[in-house]
Design a protein around this motif. Structure first.
Motif, PDB file in Angstrom:
ATOM      1  N   HIS A  88      -3.263   1.998  -3.593  1.00  0.00           N
ATOM      2  CA  HIS A  88      -2.386   1.014  -4.234  1.00  0.00           C
ATOM      3  C   HIS A  88      -2.154   1.445  -5.679  1.00  0.00           C
ATOM      4  O   HIS A  88      -3.092   1.850  -6.359  1.00  0.00           O
ATOM      5  CB  HIS A  88      -3.030  -0.382  -4.220  1.00  0.00           C
TER       6      HIS A  88
ATOM      7  N   ASP B  71      -7.968   3.441  -0.226  1.00  0.00           N
ATOM      8  CA  ASP B  71      -8.364   2.342  -1.118  1.00  0.00           C
ATOM      9  C   ASP B  71      -9.690   2.601  -1.846  1.00  0.00           C
ATOM     10  O   ASP B  71     -10.278   1.681  -2.413  1.00  0.00           O
ATOM     11  CB  ASP B  71      -8.417   1.017  -0.359  1.00  0.00           C
TER      12      ASP B  71
ATOM     13  N   HIS C  97      -8.749   3.950   6.291  1.00  0.00           N
ATOM     14  CA  HIS C  97      -9.757   2.925   6.585  1.00  0.00           C
ATOM     15  C   HIS C  97      -9.116   1.856   7.457  1.00  0.00           C
ATOM     16  O   HIS C  97      -7.965   2.000   7.867  1.00  0.00           O
ATOM     17  CB  HIS C  97     -10.355   2.354   5.295  1.00  0.00           C
TER      18      HIS C  97
ATOM     19  N   ASP D 224      -3.248  -3.012   6.079  1.00  0.00           N
ATOM     20  CA  ASP D 224      -2.159  -2.419   5.293  1.00  0.00           C
ATOM     21  C   ASP D 224      -2.193  -0.895   5.321  1.00  0.00           C
ATOM     22  O   ASP D 224      -1.364  -0.244   4.678  1.00  0.00           O
ATOM     23  CB  ASP D 224      -2.155  -2.955   3.848  1.00  0.00           C
ATOM     24  N   HIS D 225      -3.118  -0.329   6.097  1.00  0.00           N
ATOM     25  CA  HIS D 225      -3.195   1.130   6.243  1.00  0.00           C
ATOM     26  C   HIS D 225      -3.118   1.574   7.707  1.00  0.00           C
ATOM     27  O   HIS D 225      -3.210   2.763   7.989  1.00  0.00           O
ATOM     28  CB  HIS D 225      -4.464   1.660   5.566  1.00  0.00           C
TER      29      HIS D 225
ATOM     30  N   SER E 206       0.816  -1.207   0.000  1.00  0.00           N
ATOM     31  CA  SER E 206       0.000   0.000   0.000  1.00  0.00           C
ATOM     32  C   SER E 206       0.856   1.267   0.000  1.00  0.00           C
ATOM     33  O   SER E 206       2.019   1.255   0.392  1.00  0.00           O
ATOM     34  CB  SER E 206      -0.903  -0.009   1.239  1.00  0.00           C
TER      35      SER E 206
HETATM   36 ZN   LIG Z   1      -5.021  -1.347   1.006  1.00  0.00          ZN
END
Ligand SMILES: [Zn+2]
Length: 319
Positions: free
Chosen positions: A226, A189, A74, A78-79, A28
């Protein structure tokens, strides 16, 4: 246009994107917005080594303009799994829906156990492909400090940054960061550039509307969650994908197909060659849940199983 290479890229005056090719599962992007004497971070990354690498690279800026605030766009790990590496004095912002999803979503321990478990010859290779490259050791979930409902304006050393909730879309609580003085939009995302979007909420129409709201902001530079840095054309291409899937889902609903039949029959048209095409399984399921609330609920691990099987059928391999 900014090159798509791993690292820090200044995309406008004192605004940087942290890019992490190849933009697939877990790889990400993040961002840094600099003001006078302080900075604001958009998202942390999927694990502690990745987040530490990013924060180290940002030190050329943050040594004199330390990070004082941050946004988790969010709740996907991965964030936000790197949040604990931010100082205790950093005020992390998120929408209240995102906070709720962080409390109830997949933990680092759960992801690690899924990677290590033997779940058969189709699902296990798929999960290892998605999550195997990451190090889920030592992550202590740190939640946001400041929650907001629809929007909040943050002063970053004399510079205005607008945090806007545009979800439900990719998740229930998606938010973006917009820097009006230079036209930079960090989309989280809501945008996968050159990749297939995935929808974890029952929100296809809402996501299309979220794309329209981003377009109306007339951004000059768009940093997706991404993929490479883009502009309004990137939002338009994501919108076109979502509208295409919506139209295909409506055909299947009209024909009386189940959501699984709809996903199996899905004609992705010009989007068939996008990486991670199998994500349309999850998007179709959630589109059905919205159109037909009686559609039985499916656990997320079973959705991963369905994606792996779909990929095996279409591509000949689950990984
Ligand atoms: Zn993501």
């Amino acid at each position: 246009m900014t090159g798509y290479t791993r690292g820090l890229h200044e995309v406008a005056d004192r605004v940087w994107a942290w890019l992490l090719p190849d933009g697939g599962w877990g790889w990400s992007n993040a961002g840094l917005i600099g003001g006078d004497g302080e900075s604001f971070l958009v998202d942390t990354l999927f694990d502690l080594p990745l987040t530490a690498e990013m924060l180290d690279a940002m030190r050329v800026i943050t040594a004199t303009s330390p990070v004082r605030g941050a946004l988790n766009t969010h709740a996907n790990g991965d964030h936000c799994f790197g949040n604990q590496l931010l100082g205790a004095d950093v005020a992390i912002h998120a929408t209240s829906e995102t906070v709720h999803e962080m409390r109830h979503g997949s933990t680092p321990e759960r992801l690690r156990s899924l990677v290590e478990a033997d779940l058969g010859p189709i699902l296990s290779p798929f999960l290892r492909d998605c999550f195997g490259p990451f190090d889920f050791e030592g992550i202590a979930m740190r939640g946001p400090d400041v929650t907001f409902e629809t929007r909040v304006s943050v002063d970053v050393g004399g510079r205005r940054v607008e945090l806007l909730r545009l979800g439900p879309a990719h998740t229930s609580g998606d938010a973006i960061a917009h820097v009006p003085d230079c036209g930079v939009l960090f989309a989280g995302d809501l945008l996968f550039i050159g990749r297939t979007p995935i929808m974890w909420a029952d929100s296809l129409d809402d996501w299309i509307e979220a794309c329209d709201r981003m377009i109306r902001l007339e951004p000059e530079i768009v940093v997706p969650g991404h993929g490479p840095v883009s502009d309004v054309d990137g939002i338009l291409s994501a919108r076109a994908y979502l509208a295409h899937v919506k139209s295909e889902v409506e055909k299947s609903l009209h024909a009386g197909h189940s959501w699984r039949e709809a996903a199996d029959r899905m004609d992705l048209g010009p989007f068939a060659t996008l990486p991670q095409a199998e994500r349309v399984v999850v998007t179709t399921y959630h589109a059905y849940r919205r159109a037909r609330p009686e559609t039985p609920q499916v656990e997320s691990i079973d959705l991963f199983g369905s994606m792996a099987e779909w990929k095996l059928r279409r591509c000949g391999t689950p990984s």
